[in-house]
Write a protein that holds these residues in place. Structure first.
Motif, PDB file in Angstrom:
ATOM      1  N   GLU A   1      -7.722   5.418   1.438  1.00  0.00           N
ATOM      2  CA  GLU A   1      -7.564   3.967   1.502  1.00  0.00           C
ATOM      3  C   GLU A   1      -6.452   3.532   0.562  1.00  0.00           C
ATOM      4  O   GLU A   1      -6.121   4.236  -0.400  1.00  0.00           O
ATOM      5  CB  GLU A   1      -8.856   3.220   1.166  1.00  0.00           C
ATOM      6  CG  GLU A   1      -9.320   3.327  -0.264  1.00  0.00           C
ATOM      7  CD  GLU A   1     -10.541   2.446  -0.516  1.00  0.00           C
ATOM      8  OE1 GLU A   1     -10.400   1.438  -1.236  1.00  0.00           O
ATOM      9  OE2 GLU A   1     -11.631   2.777  -0.003  1.00  0.00           O
ATOM     10  N   SER A   2      -5.876   2.369   0.860  1.00  0.00           N
ATOM     11  CA  SER A   2      -4.847   1.810   0.002  1.00  0.00           C
ATOM     12  C   SER A   2      -4.714   0.328   0.309  1.00  0.00           C
ATOM     13  O   SER A   2      -4.786  -0.078   1.471  1.00  0.00           O
ATOM     14  CB  SER A   2      -3.507   2.518   0.228  1.00  0.00           C
ATOM     15  OG  SER A   2      -2.549   2.117  -0.733  1.00  0.00           O
TER      16      SER A   2
ATOM     17  N   PHE B   1      -5.102  10.680   3.767  1.00  0.00           N
ATOM     18  CA  PHE B   1      -5.218   9.269   3.399  1.00  0.00           C
ATOM     19  C   PHE B   1      -6.685   8.838   3.381  1.00  0.00           C
ATOM     20  O   PHE B   1      -7.441   9.149   4.313  1.00  0.00           O
ATOM     21  CB  PHE B   1      -4.435   8.411   4.400  1.00  0.00           C
ATOM     22  CG  PHE B   1      -4.563   6.934   4.167  1.00  0.00           C
ATOM     23  CD1 PHE B   1      -3.736   6.277   3.265  1.00  0.00           C
ATOM     24  CD2 PHE B   1      -5.513   6.188   4.855  1.00  0.00           C
ATOM     25  CE1 PHE B   1      -3.852   4.911   3.052  1.00  0.00           C
ATOM     26  CE2 PHE B   1      -5.641   4.815   4.650  1.00  0.00           C
ATOM     27  CZ  PHE B   1      -4.806   4.178   3.749  1.00  0.00           C
TER      28      PHE B   1
ATOM     29  N   THR C   1       1.008   4.170   6.759  1.00  0.00           N
ATOM     30  CA  THR C   1       0.672   2.762   6.504  1.00  0.00           C
ATOM     31  C   THR C   1       1.868   1.893   6.876  1.00  0.00           C
ATOM     32  O   THR C   1       3.022   2.279   6.664  1.00  0.00           O
ATOM     33  CB  THR C   1       0.288   2.520   5.036  1.00  0.00           C
ATOM     34  OG1 THR C   1       1.379   2.901   4.176  1.00  0.00           O
ATOM     35  CG2 THR C   1      -0.951   3.333   4.668  1.00  0.00           C
TER      36      THR C   1
ATOM     37  N   SER D   1       5.042   0.053  -4.282  1.00  0.00           N
ATOM     38  CA  SER D   1       3.590   0.181  -4.185  1.00  0.00           C
ATOM     39  C   SER D   1       2.873   0.128  -5.527  1.00  0.00           C
ATOM     40  O   SER D   1       1.641   0.108  -5.556  1.00  0.00           O
ATOM     41  CB  SER D   1       3.228   1.496  -3.470  1.00  0.00           C
ATOM     42  OG  SER D   1       3.745   1.509  -2.158  1.00  0.00           O
ATOM     43  N   THR D   2       3.637   0.095  -6.616  1.00  0.00           N
ATOM     44  CA  THR D   2       2.996   0.088  -7.933  1.00  0.00           C
ATOM     45  C   THR D   2       3.371  -1.121  -8.782  1.00  0.00           C
ATOM     46  O   THR D   2       2.754  -1.355  -9.825  1.00  0.00           O
ATOM     47  CB  THR D   2       3.358   1.366  -8.719  1.00  0.00           C
ATOM     48  OG1 THR D   2       4.789   1.472  -8.822  1.00  0.00           O
ATOM     49  CG2 THR D   2       2.801   2.596  -8.015  1.00  0.00           C
TER      50      THR D   2
ATOM     51  N   PRO E   1       0.841  -1.194   0.000  1.00  0.00           N
ATOM     52  CA  PRO E   1       0.000   0.000   0.000  1.00  0.00           C
ATOM     53  C   PRO E   1       0.877   1.245   0.000  1.00  0.00           C
ATOM     54  O   PRO E   1       2.105   1.164   0.138  1.00  0.00           O
ATOM     55  CB  PRO E   1      -0.792  -0.128   1.303  1.00  0.00           C
ATOM     56  CG  PRO E   1       0.088  -0.952   2.184  1.00  0.00           C
ATOM     57  CD  PRO E   1       0.788  -1.913   1.269  1.00  0.00           C
ATOM     58  N   GLU E   2       0.248   2.385  -0.140  1.00  0.00           N
ATOM     59  CA  GLU E   2       0.985   3.642  -0.212  1.00  0.00           C
ATOM     60  C   GLU E   2       0.351   4.649   0.732  1.00  0.00           C
ATOM     61  O   GLU E   2      -0.863   4.672   0.919  1.00  0.00           O
ATOM     62  CB  GLU E   2       0.973   4.178  -1.648  1.00  0.00           C
ATOM     63  CG  GLU E   2       1.891   5.357  -1.882  1.00  0.00           C
ATOM     64  CD  GLU E   2       2.007   5.697  -3.362  1.00  0.00           C
ATOM     65  OE1 GLU E   2       2.958   6.425  -3.713  1.00  0.00           O
ATOM     66  OE2 GLU E   2       1.164   5.239  -4.141  1.00  0.00           O
ATOM     67  N   GLY E   3       1.183   5.464   1.344  1.00  0.00           N
ATOM     68  CA  GLY E   3       0.684   6.516   2.219  1.00  0.00           C
ATOM     69  C   GLY E   3       1.464   6.584   3.517  1.00  0.00           C
ATOM     70  O   GLY E   3       1.708   5.552   4.155  1.00  0.00           O
TER      71      GLY E   3
END
Length: 290
Positions: free
Chosen positions: A278-279, A276, A144, A217-218, A139-141
């Motif tokens: 969601e991720s 933020f 997290t 994250s990608t 995930p990203e942020g």
């Protein structure tokens, strides 16, 4: 003229046969695994457990347990601010991938109101020694904190799957913990691995290592642990970044010769980015070899 017709007929037949062959080959390719496991260089080459996350909807209840019970005090350790839920909103399978989703939302459970939700899964499979491979993206942020890790089935932790089976007899960290990967959104693209035990825990953690990778994250990466009776090797995409092999193996340094189970979760730290929403942590597969 008759001979020419024979040649034409043969040519058409060959074209149809060729078309059929390539169509069959293309169809067969779809049945192959999404990615070939890198077990060629490992002593562990027999697949003993896996989840390819095929299908749609809820996670497989024969393989996973959603851990939701809060520890004493009403919050998860380390000042974390999320509820783990048993809802499909936070953990589900879609398009052949597991999605663990951290969300910003007010949610009440066990008498506690929190502003974030997530998921924490326990595997119903446990094993001693082997190779674990997980193909996933993070995930990203900021705030997290996803992890894929392992605990001894003997951990005394109310609400955990194996404790519910009556196996919980040893407190953390003496039960032993194996962190295959951790990724903090506040340190994007740096992934670490660690072991916790009676000789290394809390502020005294000294057995750890990591590496910076591109696009954690990608893009999908393969996170792996090879665990023998002598040592553990942690790697990403085949590149090792930490080996644990204590010269003295005793109950303090090496509680790693009994069964461990997998945990997948996204924790939410108190410094979570206020923007933020969601991720997800997206997992393609998990495979265990012995």
């Amino acid at each position: 003229m008759k001979q020419a017709l024979i040649y034409i007929t043969v040519a058409i037949s060959l074209m149809l046969l060729s078309s059929s062959f390539f169509k069959s080959t293309s169809s067969d390719t779809k049945t192959l695994p999404k990615i070939t496991s890198s077990i060629q260089d490992s002593k562990f080459n027999t697949l003993v457990w896996a989840d390819e996350f095929d299908g749609e909807g809820a996670i497989n209840p024969e393989k996973w347990f959603r851990q939701t019970q809060l520890p004493p005090g009403g919050s998860w350790w380390g000042g974390l601010v999320q509820h783990y839920t048993n809802r499909n909103d936070n953990s589900y399978v879609k398009d052949g991938f597991l999605n663990l989703v951290a969300k910003k939302e007010e949610y009440e459970d066990q008498g506690e109101i929190k502003q974030y939700t997530s998921a924490r899964l326990n595997s119903k499979f446990a094993f001693t020694h082997g190779k674990v491979e997980v193909r996933a993206k993070m995930p990203e942020g900021i705030g997290t904190w996803p992890a894929i890790w392992m605990l001894n089935t003997n951990i005394n932790e109310d609400g955990a799957y194996w404790d519910n089976q009556g196996l919980g007899t040893v407190k953390w960290p003496y039960c032993g913990e194996i962190d295959i990967l951790e990724h903090w959104g506040k340190n994007q693209d740096y992934v670490s691995s660690a072991v916790h035990n009676g000789s290394s825990y809390g502020d005294k953690v000294k057995n750890l290592g990591g590496q910076t990778i591109k696009n954690a994250s990608t893009e999908f990466h393969i996170y792996a642990l090879e665990w023998t009776s002598e040592k553990m090797i942690f790697s990403i995409d085949g590149i090792a970044h930490f080996t644990y092999n204590p010269s003295i193996k005793n109950t303090e340094t090496w509680p790693y010769d009994t069964d461990y189970y997998l945990i997948l979760n996204i924790a939410v730290e108190s410094e979570i980015d206020q923007n933020f929403i969601e991720s997800p942590m997206v997992v393609d597969y998990i495979r265990i070899f012995q």
